[in-house]
Design a protein around this motif. Structure first.
Motif, PDB file in Angstrom:
ATOM      1  N   ASP A   1      64.809  65.758  87.590  1.00 13.30           N
ATOM      2  CA  ASP A   1      65.347  66.104  86.239  1.00 13.30           C
ATOM      3  C   ASP A   1      65.486  64.755  85.448  1.00 13.30           C
ATOM      4  N   TRP A   2      64.381  64.570  84.859  1.00 12.50           N
ATOM      5  CA  TRP A   2      63.963  63.393  83.979  1.00 12.50           C
ATOM      6  C   TRP A   2      64.995  62.941  82.909  1.00 12.50           C
ATOM      7  N   ASP A   3      65.596  63.875  82.394  1.00  8.55           N
ATOM      8  CA  ASP A   3      66.925  63.556  81.388  1.00  8.55           C
ATOM      9  C   ASP A   3      67.834  62.772  82.107  1.00  8.55           C
ATOM     10  N   ALA A   4      68.323  63.329  83.169  1.00  9.98           N
ATOM     11  CA  ALA A   4      69.367  62.836  84.213  1.00  9.98           C
ATOM     12  C   ALA A   4      69.188  61.410  84.499  1.00  9.98           C
ATOM     13  N   VAL A   5      67.789  61.168  84.992  1.00 11.82           N
ATOM     14  CA  VAL A   5      67.464  59.790  85.263  1.00 11.82           C
ATOM     15  C   VAL A   5      67.628  58.738  84.103  1.00 11.82           C
ATOM     16  N   LEU A   6      67.387  59.111  82.925  1.00 13.69           N
ATOM     17  CA  LEU A   6      67.490  58.352  81.797  1.00 13.69           C
ATOM     18  C   LEU A   6      68.796  57.970  81.685  1.00 13.69           C
ATOM     19  N   LEU A   7      69.694  59.101  81.615  1.00 10.81           N
ATOM     20  CA  LEU A   7      71.120  59.046  81.061  1.00 10.81           C
ATOM     21  C   LEU A   7      71.844  58.295  82.144  1.00 10.81           C
ATOM     22  N   GLN A   8      71.655  58.349  83.411  1.00 12.92           N
ATOM     23  CA  GLN A   8      72.142  57.672  84.572  1.00 12.92           C
ATOM     24  C   GLN A   8      71.959  56.013  84.277  1.00 12.92           C
ATOM     25  N   SER A   9      70.755  55.862  83.895  1.00  5.42           N
ATOM     26  CA  SER A   9      70.278  54.375  83.694  1.00  5.42           C
ATOM     27  C   SER A   9      71.179  53.982  82.453  1.00  5.42           C
ATOM     28  N   PHE A  10      71.365  54.601  81.467  1.00  8.20           N
ATOM     29  CA  PHE A  10      72.202  54.124  80.377  1.00  8.20           C
ATOM     30  C   PHE A  10      73.563  53.860  80.806  1.00  8.20           C
TER      31      PHE A  10
ATOM     32  N   LEU B   1      60.292  54.535  89.200  1.00  4.15           N
ATOM     33  CA  LEU B   1      59.044  55.069  89.875  1.00  4.15           C
ATOM     34  C   LEU B   1      59.339  55.207  91.225  1.00  4.15           C
ATOM     35  N   SER B   2      60.103  54.710  91.880  1.00  4.07           N
ATOM     36  CA  SER B   2      60.709  54.588  93.248  1.00  4.07           C
ATOM     37  C   SER B   2      60.942  56.139  93.298  1.00  4.07           C
ATOM     38  N   THR B   3      62.047  56.684  92.415  1.00  2.00           N
ATOM     39  CA  THR B   3      62.669  58.046  92.357  1.00  2.00           C
ATOM     40  C   THR B   3      61.502  59.079  92.383  1.00  2.00           C
TER      41      THR B   3
END
Length: 573
Positions: free
Chosen positions: A50-59, A75-77
């Motif tokens: 879920d690449w959206d979730a990855v970005l939002l989690q980083s925010f 990249l690790s994920t």
């Protein structure tokens, strides 16, 4: 009420604080890296993460603000996720064009470690098992599709930044005409990051979103659910109008009472609105509209010249008798697509050799305009109403006429109408080529030697007795998309003459990016070219003989383009 307002402001501020630890340049680098991994990493591009979730989690993670650290984590994920082995499909390409493809930015990343840069370069330079979950989930399709993108039912600055990244990267990798833009697409991302991070509410968002869409310089571009009323106003003029040069001519009445109160009449020429010239108003509003060329800028922006939320406006201008006027006008509520003269073919008549012709005749039984009208030894074709089943009998009936006029100011996307060229050409003609995205190598585009499919590679057939009269084609800024494709094919007709003004310059099918709120941003998805690779996008078709309606011709409801076409036919020996 004041507590509700305070709470709304507080929540927006709290949410936007998540982005405050990132500089604009940090977000620029994150947006580019996020999109590259989204479309190129096997696991991510196959939809396994879920690449959206990855970005939002980083925010949302306050302990992570270093771009290099976040990139490593992404990249690790992705690398720890499983993916499928994919056999690369044969796209049937004649060649691959790299003019939209550039990964040199990876080496210029300021805060990303060298090993991560190498990893990113290798993903793009040696693509393997690249999926199309986010780009082309429809089997055997050559068209971009974002149908698998997630939709969110809440509003936040973080979600809108995600949307900016989503839109920007979709265009970066899948817009065939990116290389034709006036501004570098990288610079567009830099420009809109601060604009998106400063969004405070839905109205702000819609204004910024419209401005972003305009950066595509593509007349096909629009939002499926319109934002114009929220941004430009829900009220408009109580009259129908048409642009003539740098002025507005009143051509019809929508509210008789308001017109009478203001003293305005059909035929009045308006030169200023609220003290500003028409050109100045158009320039101020043009930033909200995507247009391929200047001719479309006029047709798009003038639709909203009188838009606003204020109940009244002042207008200045010139009466038919030459007297000037200045008056106050009450606006009326807008009804979308019913407040201006949008159509390229006005319901006008033809004054020709002292006679008046009503050449646009309506067929009540078939609920359409009649496709042809004979004027002496010449024939007018209303191309948008033409049916393929009628072509053989019509062309047989008119084969000995002096000239044929084909009107492309309307729209007809029935590909079977290509049969008309069986009668106009003496042999098959190759009229165009196409590019579509190579979804296994995002950013690279595949050239094929036909348009849409192989059955449309040639127009015409071997014909020892093609039509011998003069062919004239009418075009203007409403000649768009499929109509421009027809114009491209008509160029193959010997000695054809194009009359009118520059066409819209937006060719290729419409495709869309799904936005975070479920709306869609539509844009041109395929590249359409002449056989030699020349573009129609942004350029359109330029006329051999330039003819535009005048104040007098519109007041008299005369079609000056058709008149010129008939005069040109008469001049031929």
């Amino acid at each position: 009420m004041k507590y509700i307002v305070f709470l709304s402001v507080f929540l927006t501020s709290a949410l936007s604080a998540q982005l405050s630890r990132f500089s604009d340049h940090d977000l620029y680098e994150l947006g580019k890296v996020w999109g590259m991994v989204k479309y190129y990493h096997p696991a991510v591009s196959q939809g396994k993460v879920d690449w959206d979730a990855v970005l939002l989690q980083s925010f949302a993670n306050p302990s992570k603000s270093d771009v290099g650290e976040i990139t490593n984590q992404w990249l690790s994920t992705a690398d720890q996720s499983k993916f499928d082995e994919i056999v690369k499909k044969d796209m049937g390409c004649d060649s691959i064009t790299l003019r939209n493809f550039d990964i040199s930015w990876i080496k210029k990343l300021r805060k990303v470690a060298p090993e991560s840069k190498t990893r990113l370069v290798n993903l793009a330079a040696q693509p393997k098992n690249v999926g199309s979950f986010y780009s082309n989930p429809v089997e055997n399709s050559i068209r971009f599709s974002s149908s698998n993108e997630k939709v969110y039912d809440k509003f936040s600055v973080e979600l809108k930044m995600l949307e900016l990244f989503r839109i920007w990267n979709a265009i970066e990798y899948f817009y065939p005409y990116k290389y034709l833009l006036d501004n570098r697409w990288d610079d567009v991302l830099k420009k809109y990051i601060p604009m998106f991070r400063n969004i405070k509410n839905e109205k702000d968002y819609r204004s910024v979103a419209m401005q972003l869409s305009a950066e595509l310089q593509d007349t096909h571009t629009e939002f499926e659910n319109k934002y114009q009323y929220d941004v430009l106003g829900e009220m408009t003029a109580p009259f129908i109008f048409q642009m003539v040069d740098d002025k507005v001519l009143i051509t019809g009445i929508k509210d008789e009472a308001k017109m009478k109160k203001s003293g305005l009449e059909t035929g009045d020429l308006i030169t200023k609105i609220d003290g500003k010239t028409i050109i100045k108003i158009m320039d101020s509003k043009s930033k909200y509209f995507p247009y391929s060329n200047e001719s479309v800028k006029i047709s798009e922006t003038y639709n909203y010249l009188f838009s606003g939320n204020e109940k009244t406006m002042s207008v200045e201008g010139i009466k038919k008798d030459g007297k000037t006027f200045k008056t106050t006008v009450e606006r009326v509520k807008r009804i979308f697509n019913d407040e201006w003269d949008r159509e390229g073919i006005p319901n006008y008549h033809l004054n020709y050799k002292g006679k008046t012709y009503e050449y646009l005749t309506y067929n009540e039984k078939e609920n359409r305009l009649n496709p042809s009208f004979q004027i002496e030894d010449k024939v007018y074709f209303e191309f948008s109403s033409l049916k393929v089943s009628e072509i053989p009998s019509l062309m047989e009936t008119y084969k000995n006429t002096r000239g044929l006029v084909f009107d492309l100011r309307g729209y007809n996307n029935d590909g079977s109408l290509i049969k008309i060229f069986d009668y106009l050409l003496s042999k098959p003609e190759h009229f165009g080529i196409m590019t579509h995205a190579d979804f296994s190598q995002p950013g690279k585009f595949c050239f094929v030697d036909n348009i849409i499919d192989k059955s449309y590679k040639f127009a015409g057939k071997i014909n020892s007795d093609p039509y011998k009269g003069q062919v004239v084609v009418l075009i203007n800024e409403y000649t768009l998309s499929a109509a421009e494709l027809w114009a491209m094919i008509f160029k193959k007709v010997p000695h054809v003459i194009f009359v009118g003004s520059q066409t819209a310059g937006a060719d290729g099918n419409k495709t869309s990016i799904k936005l975070t709120n479920g709306n869609k941003l539509i844009f041109s998805g395929l590249g359409i070219y002449y056989p030699d690779g020349g573009e129609t996008q942004r350029i359109g078709i330029k006329p051999d003989v330039i003819v535009r309606p005048t104040v007098q011709s519109i007041r008299n409801k005369e079609d000056v383009l058709l008149l010129k076409a008939l005069e040109l036919i008469d001049q031929k020996k």
